[in-house]
Motif scaffolding. Structure first.
Motif, PDB file in Angstrom:
ATOM      1  N   UNK A   1      52.006  31.180  49.591  1.00 60.95           N
ATOM      2  CA  UNK A   1      50.876  31.693  48.819  1.00 60.95           C
ATOM      3  C   UNK A   1      49.790  30.631  48.665  1.00 60.95           C
ATOM      4  N   UNK A   2      50.211  29.401  48.423  1.00 58.05           N
ATOM      5  CA  UNK A   2      49.239  28.323  48.271  1.00 58.05           C
ATOM      6  C   UNK A   2      48.468  28.112  49.575  1.00 58.05           C
ATOM      7  N   UNK A   3      49.181  28.203  50.690  1.00 51.91           N
ATOM      8  CA  UNK A   3      48.509  28.052  51.985  1.00 51.91           C
ATOM      9  C   UNK A   3      47.513  29.182  52.216  1.00 51.91           C
ATOM     10  N   UNK A   4      47.895  30.397  51.831  1.00 51.90           N
ATOM     11  CA  UNK A   4      46.972  31.529  51.970  1.00 51.90           C
ATOM     12  C   UNK A   4      45.748  31.334  51.082  1.00 51.90           C
ATOM     13  N   UNK A   5      45.973  30.826  49.868  1.00 57.67           N
ATOM     14  CA  UNK A   5      44.848  30.615  48.950  1.00 57.67           C
ATOM     15  C   UNK A   5      43.910  29.531  49.497  1.00 57.67           C
ATOM     16  N   UNK A   6      44.476  28.437  50.015  1.00 53.44           N
ATOM     17  CA  UNK A   6      43.648  27.357  50.543  1.00 53.44           C
ATOM     18  C   UNK A   6      42.834  27.808  51.752  1.00 53.44           C
ATOM     19  N   UNK A   7      43.410  28.693  52.555  1.00 67.78           N
ATOM     20  CA  UNK A   7      42.709  29.173  53.746  1.00 67.78           C
ATOM     21  C   UNK A   7      41.731  30.293  53.432  1.00 67.78           C
ATOM     22  N   UNK A   8      41.710  30.740  52.170  1.00 68.44           N
ATOM     23  CA  UNK A   8      40.809  31.813  51.789  1.00 68.44           C
ATOM     24  C   UNK A   8      41.255  33.192  52.239  1.00 68.44           C
ATOM     25  N   UNK A   9      42.515  33.341  52.648  1.00 72.12           N
ATOM     26  CA  UNK A   9      42.986  34.616  53.182  1.00 72.12           C
ATOM     27  C   UNK A   9      43.975  35.328  52.263  1.00 72.12           C
ATOM     28  N   UNK A  10      44.091  34.881  50.998  1.00 70.08           N
ATOM     29  CA  UNK A  10      45.059  35.493  50.100  1.00 70.08           C
ATOM     30  C   UNK A  10      44.706  36.951  49.808  1.00 70.08           C
ATOM     31  N   UNK A  11      43.429  37.235  49.623  1.00 70.61           N
ATOM     32  CA  UNK A  11      43.034  38.624  49.394  1.00 70.61           C
ATOM     33  C   UNK A  11      43.335  39.463  50.633  1.00 70.61           C
ATOM     34  N   UNK A  12      42.995  38.952  51.797  1.00 72.56           N
ATOM     35  CA  UNK A  12      43.239  39.689  53.040  1.00 72.56           C
ATOM     36  C   UNK A  12      44.721  39.964  53.245  1.00 72.56           C
ATOM     37  N   UNK A  13      45.575  39.025  52.885  1.00 75.81           N
ATOM     38  CA  UNK A  13      47.019  39.168  53.101  1.00 75.81           C
ATOM     39  C   UNK A  13      47.750  39.617  51.842  1.00 75.81           C
ATOM     40  N   UNK A  14      47.041  40.180  50.884  1.00 76.34           N
ATOM     41  CA  UNK A  14      47.668  40.514  49.604  1.00 76.34           C
ATOM     42  C   UNK A  14      48.900  41.419  49.742  1.00 76.34           C
TER      43      UNK A  14
END
Length: 618
Positions: free
Chosen positions: A8-21
């Protein structure tokens, strides 16, 4: 990456957390409290509207938080726990100490759950200095009386479900009394006040009171002294997280996500040893320390089954020895008749689970699977991600706590229908065996002797009606979830319709299996929802019930009936139900399809159904 929090932290840092929610739910399925805490901190920073724009079908859940201290610490754990169950959190924290004003306002912000977090500091702040136990008793009496008035105001305004907690008592307060007699007096008055809070639920169906003692029994501290002193946060982060977990269980149940089936392995899970190697007399059941631990687990299974949980056994064994063990072992605490189905074969367990779901006419996401084999658990997780998997191991003393930790089967209220559910499903399996003896479905239906009774719901049935709206996902036209107070308000409305559908046949009484909800608006009956238990699909029950309602609308002067269909991931099978009984499509905006029946040509009930109707208002 080792943990869900890392990903999750990696997704947040890459800016893709919303896309991969949509990935979040699977990541958190087996997360421990520390991972959930860190995940909640990340997820609570997301904008829910942004997530919904990217994933419009994501179910949201609104929580309003108020109480007697600093409460911001609940947001992150609550966000993480709700995400674990597939719910997008919208958490609003009220003003400090503003719970009286917020609960008194009948037009307060809408929420699915409103939490009032209560702590001991606010009680002692109103006591004199120095104080005695009787001073605290007087403050508690006033506080409970005030809370009861607020509960009445809140619930009478129809603002959803209200959640209180019993007030935990930190040791720092009784320790200020130097004599044990006074400490005992304080403990007594404190427990009496909490008991009064718990009893409020007996008179207020829209109220839930969580018992803090059950959370503290796991060794959680009531408060963290520095946070209490410097930030006025009088409940520890660990207690807030435990509280958030219980609230998430409530949310899961109120959105139709409570589990219905508990499928358990036998060897190494329900009893010790390997049945095929040790024989019926050699398995560990009692008379040893480990045997007693397994027996406690069996007793827990039976306890859950007695409250409507459907219990199934999945075992890689030959069926004969399994039946011998479940039917004849003198020390087993659970018996074959406690299970709706015992599956003993050498097939992969995920295949057996999928087949069992088909037989019971339930989705696999209604199942909890317990097994001591990491291999079997891994296969089920991979092949059936909707199944909740509970890990147990070679230490049977921990089985009970691991099974109960996530409250998979928690519901706000237990009804008579719940208690009868396992027997109903066992009867249903008999019906399926009966069906296989016929050459056609129609011949089967003609011999089944289906009887349907349609009547306005009685007061004692309203809790069950609410439960049907909360737990039915497949035959549910609009998936509007109604709490008991919502159902009661509709039933008491002179223009409201809360119609219960009961069925029976040659195999027994199915009980209250369906609901028709609506409201009369001048000469139009607006049908808010039609719901039917998956146990009685495809027997003509729904057609007979709706035919009765349409005829009643016509006979009482209505010129039309309007209905809606709101598609979800699970209710696709009812997309064509209303058109199939004579409704015409009048609007479709992509989210809602609106139908109209002009009542000029009402289809009669199916010929094989015996229909009884009672429209008297009770």
């Amino acid at each position: 990456m080792d943990t869900a929090a890392d990903e999750l932290r990696a997704l947040a840092r890459s800016g893709s957390l919303v896309e991969r929610y949509p990935r979040v739910r699977d990541l958190l399925a087996d997360a421990d409290p520390d991972v959930l805490r860190r995940a909640g901190q990340l997820l609570s920073r997301l904008d829910p509207d942004e997530v919904l724009r990217a994933h419009p079908g994501t179910p949201g859940f609104r929580v309003a938080v108020t109480g007697t201290g600093t409460l911001d610490g609940i947001v992150a754990p609550l966000t993480g726990e709700l995400a674990r169950h597939g719910l997008l959190a919208r958490v609003r924290v009220g003003d400090f100490g503003g719970y009286v004003t917020e609960l008194s306002d009948p037009a307060g912000p809408p929420a699915d759950l409103t939490l009032v977090l209560l702590d001991a500091a606010s009680v002692f702040a109103e006591a004199p200095s120095p104080w005695r136990a009787d001073d605290v008793a007087a403050v508690l009496a006033e506080r409970v009386a005030l809370l009861e008035k607020l509960v009445i105001r809140f619930t009478s305004a129809g603002r959803g479900t209200l959640v209180l907690n019993t007030v935990p008592l930190p040791r720092r307060y009784p320790a200020q009394l130097v004599d044990h007699r006074s400490r005992a007096r304080l403990g007594a008055v404190w427990r009496e006040a909490n008991a009064r809070l718990l009893r409020l639920t007996e008179d207020h169906p829209a109220l839930v009171v969580l018992d803090s003692d059950a959370l503290l029994s796991d060794g959680i501290a009531v408060l963290e002294p520095r946070l209490a002193a410097y930030t006025k946060a009088h409940l520890s982060p660990e207690l807030l997280h435990a509280y958030a977990r219980e609230v998430a269980h409530l949310a899961r149940a109120s959105t139709g996500r409570a589990k219905k089936v508990l499928a358990v392995d036998l060897d190494g899970t329900t009893w010790g040893g390997i049945l095929g190697d040790d024989g019926v007399e050699g398995i560990e059941v009692a008379d040893t320390y480990r045997g007693e631990a397994f027996r406690a687990f069996q007793a827990t299974l039976r306890q859950l089954a007695s409250q409507g949980v459907l219990l199934a056994a999945l075992s890689k064994n030959d069926p004969g020895p399994v039946r011998e063990a479940l039917g004849g072992h003198p020390r087993l605490a659970v018996r074959e008749e406690d299970f709706v189905r015992v599956v003993a074969n050498w097939r992969p367990k995920h295949d057996n689970l999928r087949e069992l779901a088909d037989v019971l006419n339930l989705g696999v996401d209604s199942f909890v699977f317990v097994d001591d084999s990491p291999y079997e658990r891994g296969l089920v997780r991979r092949e059936l991600p909707g199944v909740a998997v509970v890990a147990v191991d070679e230490e049977p003393a921990l089985h009970v706590d691991r099974l109960l930790a996530q409250g998979w089967f928690d519901v706000p209220d237990l009804t008579a229908e719940d208690v009868a559910r396992p027997a109903r499903y066992q009867e249903e399996l008999g019906r399926q065996d009966f069906l296989r003896s016929f050459d056609s479905v129609q011949d089967y239906l003609d011999e089944l002797g289906v009887r349907v009774r349609v009547a306005r719901a009685r007061p004692e049935e309203l809790a069950r009606v609410s439960q049907v709206t909360l737990r039915t996902n497949q035959f549910n036209l609009t998936t509007r979830r109604l709490q008991p107070a919502d159902v009661r308000a509709l039933a008491e409305d002179p223009d409201g319709y809360v119609v219960a559908v009961h069925t029976a046949d040659r195999f027994g009484d199915n009980g209250l299996v369906g609901v028709l909800l609506g409201r009369r608006e001048a000469d139009v009956l607006r049908l808010d929802n039609v719901l039917l238990s998956c146990r009685v699909f495809a027997r003509g029950v729904e057609q007979a019930a709706l035919s009765a309602l349409l005829a009643h609308a016509r006979d009482t002067g209505a010129t039309a009936v309007l209905g809606e269909y709101r598609p979800t991931a699970k209710n696709g099978k009812v997309r064509d139900f209303l058109p199939g009984v004579g409704f015409a499509t009048v609007a479709d905006d992509g989210d809602v399809v609106t139908f109209r029946h002009d009542l000029t040509d009402i289809a009669p009930p199916p010929a094989h159904v015996g229909l009884t109707v009672d429209w008297n208002r009770r």
